[in-house]
Structure formats: structure tokens, C-alpha cells
Design a protein around this motif. Structure first.
Motif, mmCIF file in Angstrom:
data_model
loop_
_atom_site.group_PDB
_atom_site.id
_atom_site.type_symbol
_atom_site.label_atom_id
_atom_site.label_comp_id
_atom_site.label_asym_id
_atom_site.label_seq_id
_atom_site.Cartn_x
_atom_site.Cartn_y
_atom_site.Cartn_z
ATOM 1 N N UNK A 1 0.836 -1.194 0.000
ATOM 2 C CA UNK A 1 0.000 0.000 0.000
ATOM 3 C C UNK A 1 0.874 1.247 0.000
ATOM 4 N N UNK A 2 1.914 1.215 0.787
ATOM 5 C CA UNK A 2 2.808 2.377 0.853
ATOM 6 C C UNK A 2 3.528 2.597 -0.466
ATOM 7 N N UNK A 3 3.710 1.525 -1.212
ATOM 8 C CA UNK A 3 4.366 1.662 -2.517
ATOM 9 C C UNK A 3 3.606 2.637 -3.409
ATOM 10 N N UNK A 4 2.284 2.642 -3.286
ATOM 11 C CA UNK A 4 1.481 3.554 -4.116
ATOM 12 C C UNK A 4 1.843 5.004 -3.802
ATOM 13 N N UNK A 5 1.917 5.334 -2.522
ATOM 14 C CA UNK A 5 2.303 6.699 -2.148
ATOM 15 C C UNK A 5 3.704 7.019 -2.644
ATOM 16 N N UNK A 6 4.581 6.039 -2.547
ATOM 17 C CA UNK A 6 5.952 6.260 -3.000
ATOM 18 C C UNK A 6 5.971 6.613 -4.483
ATOM 19 N N UNK A 7 5.226 5.860 -5.282
ATOM 20 C CA UNK A 7 5.201 6.143 -6.720
ATOM 21 C C UNK A 7 4.603 7.526 -6.964
ATOM 22 N N UNK A 8 3.564 7.857 -6.214
ATOM 23 C CA UNK A 8 2.956 9.174 -6.362
ATOM 24 C C UNK A 8 3.964 10.277 -6.107
ATOM 25 N N UNK A 9 4.750 10.129 -5.048
ATOM 26 C CA UNK A 9 5.752 11.150 -4.717
ATOM 27 C C UNK A 9 6.845 11.184 -5.780
ATOM 28 N N UNK A 10 7.244 10.010 -6.239
ATOM 29 C CA UNK A 10 8.282 9.950 -7.270
ATOM 30 C C UNK A 10 7.830 10.683 -8.522
ATOM 31 N N UNK A 11 6.548 10.582 -8.850
ATOM 32 C CA UNK A 11 6.041 11.287 -10.027
ATOM 33 C C UNK A 11 5.897 12.781 -9.745
ATOM 34 N N UNK A 12 5.452 13.134 -8.543
ATOM 35 C CA UNK A 12 5.078 14.529 -8.262
ATOM 36 C C UNK A 12 6.292 15.430 -8.078
ATOM 37 N N UNK A 13 7.303 14.952 -7.411
ATOM 38 C CA UNK A 13 8.427 15.834 -7.054
ATOM 39 C C UNK A 13 9.122 16.394 -8.302
ATOM 40 N N UNK A 14 9.535 15.548 -9.261
ATOM 41 C CA UNK A 14 10.157 16.125 -10.468
ATOM 42 C C UNK A 14 9.187 17.010 -11.235
ATOM 43 N N UNK A 15 7.903 16.658 -11.214
ATOM 44 C CA UNK A 15 6.924 17.450 -11.952
ATOM 45 C C UNK A 15 6.861 18.869 -11.403
ATOM 46 N N UNK A 16 6.826 19.001 -10.087
ATOM 47 C CA UNK A 16 6.740 20.328 -9.473
ATOM 48 C C UNK A 16 7.998 21.144 -9.780
ATOM 49 N N UNK A 17 9.137 20.521 -9.606
ATOM 50 C CA UNK A 17 10.398 21.243 -9.843
ATOM 51 C C UNK A 17 10.470 21.686 -11.303
ATOM 52 N N UNK A 18 10.174 20.724 -12.211
ATOM 53 C CA UNK A 18 10.274 21.035 -13.643
ATOM 54 C C UNK A 18 9.263 22.095 -14.031
ATOM 55 N N UNK A 19 8.086 22.041 -13.440
ATOM 56 C CA UNK A 19 7.064 23.031 -13.790
ATOM 57 C C UNK A 19 7.565 24.438 -13.463
ATOM 58 N N UNK A 20 8.106 24.611 -12.265
ATOM 59 C CA UNK A 20 8.600 25.947 -11.885
ATOM 60 C C UNK A 20 9.705 26.416 -12.820
ATOM 61 N N UNK A 21 10.639 25.522 -13.097
ATOM 62 C CA UNK A 21 11.765 25.882 -13.966
ATOM 63 C C UNK A 21 11.284 26.230 -15.373
ATOM 64 N N UNK A 22 10.416 25.367 -15.932
ATOM 65 C CA UNK A 22 10.007 25.549 -17.321
ATOM 66 C C UNK A 22 9.125 26.782 -17.491
ATOM 67 N N UNK A 23 8.244 27.038 -16.520
ATOM 68 C CA UNK A 23 7.405 28.241 -16.673
ATOM 69 C C UNK A 23 8.247 29.512 -16.642
ATOM 70 N N UNK A 24 9.247 29.517 -15.766
ATOM 71 C CA UNK A 24 10.082 30.735 -15.727
ATOM 72 C C UNK A 24 10.861 30.882 -17.040
ATOM 73 N N UNK A 25 11.353 29.760 -17.581
ATOM 74 C CA UNK A 25 12.061 29.810 -18.864
ATOM 75 C C UNK A 25 11.134 30.322 -19.977
ATOM 76 N N UNK A 26 9.917 29.753 -20.005
ATOM 77 C CA UNK A 26 8.954 30.153 -21.039
ATOM 78 C C UNK A 26 8.624 31.633 -20.908
ATOM 79 N N UNK A 27 8.497 32.118 -19.665
ATOM 80 C CA UNK A 27 8.208 33.533 -19.443
ATOM 81 C C UNK A 27 9.313 34.422 -20.003
ATOM 82 N N UNK A 28 10.570 34.023 -19.786
ATOM 83 C CA UNK A 28 11.699 34.818 -20.286
ATOM 84 C C UNK A 28 11.655 34.888 -21.818
#
Lengths: 237, 358
Positions: free
Chosen positions: A184-211
Motif C-alpha cells: 500500500x505504501x508503494x502507491x504513495x511512494x510512486x505518487x511522490x516519485x512522479x510529483x516531485x520532479x513534476x513540481x520542480x520542472x514546472x517551476x523551472x520551465x514556466x520561468x524559462x517560457x516567461x523569459x
């Protein structure tokens, strides 16, 4: 007494590899895991794609600016660029020049109207370019915010199922309880593994796109100023 | 987009493969699930019943302190003597004096010859002429003793004469030998003087009395004499070559090796497993620890009431657990254990510990 001991021994102590955890999970948890895995794959596809795209885009901008400010005549530049589909500043330039040429070829003599039309055409192209830059970034934002919740959902379902199994087997032995909770905990782990890079990349890419978008807008303003001066010169003659 | 998707898929496949390898086999914790019954058995005193030292540290095998042996001959000797060991004590007669004493002691016991020896001696010389009528009672003794008398008398005379001398030559040790030897001649001397002064019937009556009395003593003394012919062995210490280890003063039983002890514990555990069900549920049921002491008779049946040594007080849960343990001990009662090791399991302490269940 002996039954407890035997079941404790018979409990799957060694079989807790990732694959086993996934395979022993219930249907819903499996679905959640697969969905999160797919989201993670897509997230990374977007990250890679956008990183490459922005790099390419930035290089094109630099190249165009060099050419544009090199003193080459606008007509020549237009001829070179209009032969193949351009993007970024090139597209803005081509759109503006096309509108300029159409107006003069038909002999329209309203400078105010021409100015407005050129700006409109450039706005549209700018909006399209920025759209292209920022496309699919919304998916990263969604994954970043929703994936942990989806994983948590899978975990809750998994733990619920394993508790039901414990209640059915009437044993509280940790060896019986543990695999269910682990999967059961594996599901949360996969969720976090997917979410963390997504959040970081989103912030980076939006700022790049804005520039990049700012650079495009600055060029559009500059070019429209140049064209406006040209229109004034032609009409004042 | 295709390049991005391909790259992403590659990354994920790589990550999952790595995860399969690295996360697949976590080290199992040190939980021992095989410990089905958490009953610990404390055998009485394992070292009870085997000779050893009370204060020595525990070792595999109990052993008394090793006896010390004086250093023998190849050694720097400082004292005079022919001993094997160099002792400060002055040399003392060893073997002969003992023998002469035993002989002297045994000399009275073989009274049959002595009375004949000592008393007949005067008879032939004096009474034969004077007291012919009197010896009615003892004509036979006279007649018989007479012929014997001479050689025996000589023997005794020799003995009396030689005895003072005898001890000296045999004794390995030179001078002081004579003193211990002295008593033997005295006895003989006492025996001799009496017959000479006693002239008449008194002697004969005394003889007969002596004979009778000696006859009555005869058997026991004779046996004692026979027995004492055996070389006396002193009460020496039992020799131990191993270092001193914990044990009791006397050996009363056989010692258990560790494997035997473990086997016994396993047998008791197995048998307890059938009777005991650990307390389930309840707050703190797992932390209840109870130790129960029970005594068994050689057939394996419980003797008397098993007593709770510790635990079982306080909360109701604990009391219930203690009662359950007591019930289990009673229910299992005829324990099937090896009779030849009864010494070890006559008194057993069982520790019930449910916290080791899981």
C-alpha cells in the motif's frame, strides 16, 4: 500455538521485491500504481521535450537577432525567411512583413489602419508562439499537485484491504500484516516519485517560457516601432 | 515529443530495473520467528551435585582445585635425608615403625600363640616340678606348649632383643628411629616380667583366664589383624589436574553437558507448547513475564504445587496470565523426561514471556 508458529514461518518473508509488491496488490491499487507510472513517464517526456525545445528556441532567437541587427535590408531578410516556415522572432517578422507588403501592394493608403493591422498580426503570432512554448506545462502542474493525493488514495485502499484480510485471517502477526502495508505504501511512494520532479520542472520551465515570451514581446514592440516609422516616412512624402 | 517520450521511457525502465535489484531483497530483521514458545527453562543448579570449588568461576566442567605435588628429586636439596622430596621437617622413620607398630598391635590380637609363648615359658621351668597336681586342668596345654615353647620363646626373646635394633636398620632415616620403636620392646618386657615373678597357680589361673579372654577376643581381633595386614592407605586428596571450577563440595550426581541441557530444555518446551496458549489482546499483555517453579518426581509428575516465583501481581491481565501459566504447568503434568537425568530436572523454573511470541 503451533498453527501460529507455522503460519509465521510460512508467511512470505522473503518475497517483498518491487515486482512482488506490485503483483500482490489489489486491483484498484494496481490501477493507481499504473496510472501514476504513466503520469511519471509522460511528465518526464514533457520535461525532456521542453528542455530541448527551449534550448533550440533560444538559439534561434540569438541567431535571428544577430541577422536582424546586422544591417541587412528587411526585404532580403523577408525573402530568405518566407521560403520556409519560421518560428519565434522569424515568425513574428514574417507575419508583420506579410501584412505590410499586402497593404502596399493593394495600394491602401490609411497609415493608421496599416499600423493597427500589423500590430494585430504580430499579436496573434506572438500569442501562438507563447502558446507553443507553454503547451503541456499544465500537465506538469497537475501531476505535481495531484499525484501525491492519488498515491495516498492507493495507500488507503491498500491498507483497508490488508486490514480486511487480517480481520478475515484472525491473526495479528506482523508477518501477515506487513506485506499488505508495504504494498500500500508503494502507491504513495510512486505518487511522490512522479510529483516531485513534476513540481520542480514546472517551476523551472514556466520561468524559462516567461523569459522567452518577454524577449518575443520586446522584439514585437521594437519591430512595430520600426514599421511605424517607415509608414510615417512613406505617407509624409 | 517523440524524443522526449523515448528518453522518458528509457529513464523509467532504467530506474525500475535499478529498483528491482536494489530494493528487492531488504535484509530481514533479526526477528526470530522460529521461537514458537517463549518459555525459558532454568534448570536447578546445573553445577549442583558435581565436585568443584564453591568460589571458582564457572567452567564447562566442575573441578576441585588441583592438588599440589611437592617437587621431587631432580631439585636443589637443602636438607639432609634420603627423601624424594626436599622437606624441612627432620627425617622421620617411615615404613618400618608403622609395621612394627602394626605388628605390636597385632601381636596382642594373635593371643593364641602369645599366651602360649609367654606363659608357658615359666611353666616348664618352675611349675613342672612343683605343681604336678594343679595342672590337671591344663595338662594338655602344658604338654603342647612345651615343645612349642622353646622355639617361640627364642623367637620372642629374639624379638625382644632384636626389636630395639630392628627399627634402626630398616628405617631409611638414621638417628631418631629408636624412640618410636621403643614401645614395642616395652610391651614384650611387660609380658616377660609377669611370668617370672608369678610362681604358682596364680600364673596358671591367670593363664587360663588370659586364654579364655583371649579366646573370646580371638575372632574379632584375628579378623582385624587379617584386615590390618593390608597395607593401610591414607585419606589422601583426590587428585585433580584441571583448573578449579564451580561445583559443589561432594559429587552426588552426574553433570549435564550443554547439549544435554539444551535437549532437556527443548523437551520441556515442546511439552509445554501443547498446554500453554499465550494471553492475547489486552493492554500490556505482551509485557507480562511470569516465572514458575515446579518440582517433579522421577516419573515426571508434578510434585506439590507449582509456585509463582515472579510476575503475576498487579493488573488483572497479569494475574490472568499467571493463572494461565499455572494451569498449563499442571495440565502438562506427566512430563516425559529421561529418568537418568532426574537430578537435573527435579526442580525446574519456567519463564513465560509472551513478548517473544511475535
Amino acid at each position: 500455538m503451533n498453527e501460529v508458529a507455522q503460519s509465521a514461518l510460512a508467511a512470505p518473508v522473503g518475497t517483498i521485491s518491487l515486482w512482488d509488491l506490485f503483483w500482490q496488490a489489489s486491483f484498484i491499487v494496481k490501477l493507481v500504481m499504473l496510472g501514476l507510472l504513466g503520469a511519471s513517464v509522460w511528465t518526464w517526456a514533457i520535461i525532456v521535450d521542453k528542455t530541448l525545445l527551449y534550448g533550440r528556441f533560444r538559439r534561434q532567437l540569438n541567431k535571428f537577432e544577430n541577422v536582424f541587427w546586422s544591417g541587412q535590408s528587411l526585404e532580403e531578410l523577408y525573402h530568405n525567411l518566407s521560403e520556409r516556415p519560421a518560428s519565434g522572432m522569424g515568425a513574428l517578422f514574417v507575419a508583420a512583413m506579410r501584412e505590410w507588403k499586402k497593404s502596399f501592394e493593394k495600394g491602401a493608403r490609411s497609415p493608421l489602419g496599416l499600423q493597427t493591422r500589423i500590430e494585430k498580426a504580430m499579436d496573434v503570432t506572438l500569442a501562438r508562439e507563447i502558446d507553443a512554448l507553454e503547451s503541456r506545462l499544465g500537465f506538469l502542474a497537475t501531476v505535481g499537485s495531484a499525484a501525491p493525493f492519488i498515491g495516498l488514495f492507493g495507500t488507503v485502499i491498500g491498507i483497508m484491504t490488508s486490514f480486511q484480510a487480517i480481520a478475515a485471517s484472525k491473526q495479528t502477526n506482523l508477518a501477515v500484516v506487513a506485506p499488505g502495508i508495504a504494498e500500500a505504501l508503494l502507491a504513495t511512494a510512486i505518487g511522490l516519485v512522479a510529483a516531485i520532479p513534476a513540481v520542480i520542472a514546472y517551476n523551472k520551465l514556466t520561468s524559462d517560457a516567461g523569459k522567452l515570451g518577454n524577449r518575443l514581446e520586446a522584439f514585437a514592440d521594437e519591430f512595430s516601432a520600426i514599421l511605424s516609422r517607415q509608414i510615417d516616412e512613406k505617407t509624409s512624402r | 515529443m517523440k524524443t522526449g517520450l523515448a528518453a522518458s521511457a528509457a529513464i523509467h525502465v532504467a530506474a525500475l530495473t535499478w529498483g528491482m535489484w536494489s530494493l528487492s531483497s531488504p535484509h530481514p530483521l533479526d526477528a526470530t520467528y522460529s521461537e514458537a514458545l517463549p518459555v525459558e527453562i532454568v534448570m536447578g543448579d546445573t553445577f549442583q551435585g558435581v565436585k568443584g570449588e564453591k568460589t571458582a568461576p564457572i567452567r564447562e566442567k566442575p573441578a576441585p582445585a588441583p592438588t599440589k605435588k611437592p617437587q621431587t628429586l631432580p631439585m636443589p636439596a637443602e636438607n639432609v635425608g634420603d627423601n624424594e622430596a626436599d622437606l624441612k621437617t627432620p627425617p622421620v622413620p617411615e615404613v618400618r615403625p608403622n609395621r612394627s607398630e602394626t605388628q605390636a598391635a597385632s601381636a596382642p590380637p594373635p593371643p593364641p600363640p602369645p599366651p602360649a609363648k609367654t606363659e608357658p615359658a615359666p611353666k616348664p621351668a618352675e611349675p613342672v616340678a612343683k605343681q604336678e597336681p594343679a595342672p590337671e586342668k591344663a595338662p594338655e596345654p602344658k604338654a603342647e606348649p612345651k615343645p612349642k615353647d622353646d622355639p617361640i620363646e627364642e623367637m620372642i626373646a629374639d624379638a625382644a632383643d632384636s626389636k630395639p635394633e630392628e627399627p634402626t636398620p630398616p628405617a631409611h632415616v638414621p638417628v631418631p628411629v629408636k624412640k618410636p620403636a621403643a614401645p614395642a620392646p616395652q610391651q614384650v618386657a611387660e609380658a616377660k616380667p609377669t611370668p617370672q615373678p608369678s610362681t604358682s597357680k596364680q600364673t596358671s589361673s591367670s593363664k587360663t583366664q588370659a586364654d579364655q579372654s583371649s579366646d573370646s577376643k580371638f575372632n574379632a581381633d584375628q579378623i582385624a589383624a587379617l584386615l590390618s595386614q593390608e597395607k593401610a592407605s591414607g585419606g589422601g586428596a583426590k587428585r585433580s589436574t584441571e583448573p578449579a571450577a564451580l561445583g559443589s563440595r561432594e559429587t552426588t550426581g552426574s553433570v549435564l553437558t550443554r547439549s544435554e541441557l539444551g535437549e532437556l530444555q527443548g523437551m520441556i518446551k515442546d511439552q509445554m507448547a501443547r498446554c500453554w496458549s499465550p494471553p492475547t489482546g489486552g493492554t500490556g499483555a505482551d509485557s507480562v513475564k511470569i516465572s514458575i517453579k515446579m518440582e517433579l518426581d522421577p516419573s515426571g509428575t508434578l510434585q506439590g504445587m507449582p509456585s509463582i516465583v515472579s510476575g503475576g501481581g498487579g493488573s488483572g491481565v497479569e494475574r490472568a496470565a499467571a493463572e494461565a501459566a499455572l494451569r498449563a504447568v499442571r495440565r502438562c503434568s506427566p512430563y516425559n523426561l529421561p529418568a537418568d537425568k532426574y537430578q537435573a530436572w527435579s526442580e525446574v523454573t519456567l519463564n513465560f514471556d509472551p513478548s517473544e511470541m511475535y
